[in-house]
Design an enzyme around this catalytic site. Structure first.
Site, PDB file in Angstrom:
ATOM      1  CG  HIS A 135      55.421  36.034  76.080  1.00 19.04           C
ATOM      2  ND1 HIS A 135      56.234  35.473  77.035  1.00 19.04           N
ATOM      3  CD2 HIS A 135      54.254  36.350  76.713  1.00 19.04           C
ATOM      4  CE1 HIS A 135      55.596  35.452  78.197  1.00 19.04           C
ATOM      5  NE2 HIS A 135      54.386  35.979  78.037  1.00 19.04           N
ATOM      6  CD  GLU A 136      50.935  38.000  75.330  1.00 25.96           C
ATOM      7  OE1 GLU A 136      50.045  37.207  75.667  1.00 25.96           O
ATOM      8  OE2 GLU A 136      51.623  38.632  76.161  1.00 25.96           O
ATOM      9  CG  HIS A 139      50.800  32.785  77.246  1.00 26.62           C
ATOM     10  ND1 HIS A 139      51.218  32.077  78.351  1.00 26.62           N
ATOM     11  CD2 HIS A 139      51.245  34.059  77.440  1.00 26.62           C
ATOM     12  CE1 HIS A 139      51.895  32.890  79.170  1.00 26.62           C
ATOM     13  NE2 HIS A 139      51.938  34.097  78.634  1.00 26.62           N
ATOM     14  CD  GLU A 198      54.025  35.246  81.810  1.00 21.27           C
ATOM     15  OE1 GLU A 198      54.778  35.999  81.180  1.00 21.27           O
ATOM     16  OE2 GLU A 198      52.888  34.949  81.411  1.00 21.27           O
TER      17      GLU A 198
HETATM   18 ZN   LIG Z   1      52.791  35.772  79.327  1.00 18.63          ZN
END
Ligand SMILES: [Zn+2]
Length: 266
Positions: A135-136, A139, A198
């Site tokens: 997830h990170e 980004h 997100e």
């Molecule tokens: Zn996030």
């Protein structure tokens, strides 16, 4: 006023730059060249590490490096396969576990990753960590920070070129970067990413963890756990205060069949 702002964003965007998400294809405002983002990132990362203590837990630190490197290889494989390897130009991947009780983790431009020891009690196994790092890192791959910073520049600096902003307003430029990355060691501001960002990071993270060989079904359990842990905590990328935790989990469930079929080869 809003109309004027949007007009400025559109005009500046057309004049100076747009980027296309390498996974979802979404176009976004991008006024800051990747090389500039990386150079600011490497400076901020150095500052952050010099003001934080690395974890003395060798086992956990090794796990962060091991899982991080597997996600890195997965991202590289995805980019090669989709002929987008140039998106990773200038990357200097690094993974560190730092002593800090905050439940957090982030990846700055160019692959500079930090995991806080505060999140480790919520990590039951390597797959949980793969959910977080997928997830990170997503980004960063999606340039969400550059997009936030570009919007901040339009709003706060009138959309002037970065080179002008950096020489005329270095403090503001640096603060914008810190805000865009939640790494606000100087300004102490933590902004959650938008719901759109997100969602993109969730979807891309699912793909990256699958390519890395981690079962993406486990992401559901992990986010359920984060939802339970998030009651009353401040805004943070992982412990979101969005009222949309259920939406996040529902979205992940809806993506899983396709992601597993295309990318998960256990
Ligand atoms: Zn996030």
């Amino acid at each position: 006023m809003k109309f004027l702002l949007y007009t400025v964003i559109i005009v500046v965007g057309l004049m100076q730059g747009c980027m296309t998400n390498p996974v979802t294809g979404r176009k976004s405002l991008d006024l800051v060249p990747a090389s500039e983002m990386q150079s600011m990132s490497y400076t901020e990362y150095g500052t952050f590490l010099s003001s934080h203590k690395l974890s003395s837990n060798e086992e956990q630190s090794a796990m962060v490096t091991r899982v991080g490197t597997r996600i890195q290889k997965a991202v590289e494989a995805y980019m090669t396969q989709n002929k987008k390897s140039k998106n990773l130009n200038g990357f200097k991947w690094e993974f560190h576990l730092v002593e800090d009780p905050t439940v957090n983790a982030w990846c700055m431009p160019g692959g500079k990753v930090v995991v806080y020891t505060g999140i480790m009690p919520l990590i039951k196994n390597e797959t949980d960590l793969a959910v977080v790092l997928g997830h990170e890192i997503a980004h960063a791959i999606a340039n969400h920070g550059a997009e936030r910073m570009s919007e901040g520049m339009v709003q706060q600096l009138g959309g002037v070129a970065l080179s002008v902003a950096m020489s005329n307003k270095p403090a503001q430029t640096r603060a914008l970067f810190a805000q865009a990355y939640n790494a606000g060691t100087q300004v102490g501001i933590m902004l959650p990413y938008s719901r759109l960002h997100e969602s993109e990071a969730d979807h891309m993270g699912l793909i990256f963890m699958s390519i890395a060989g981690y079962n993406p079904d486990e992401a559901i359990n992990f986010w359920e756990g984060m939802k339970a842990a998030s009651g009353g905590k401040g805004p943070n990328d992982l412990l979101s205060t969005h009222p949309s935790d259920d939406k996040r989990i529902a979205d992940i469930k809806s993506w899983l069949p396709e992601v597993k079929q295309k990318y998960y080869k256990p």
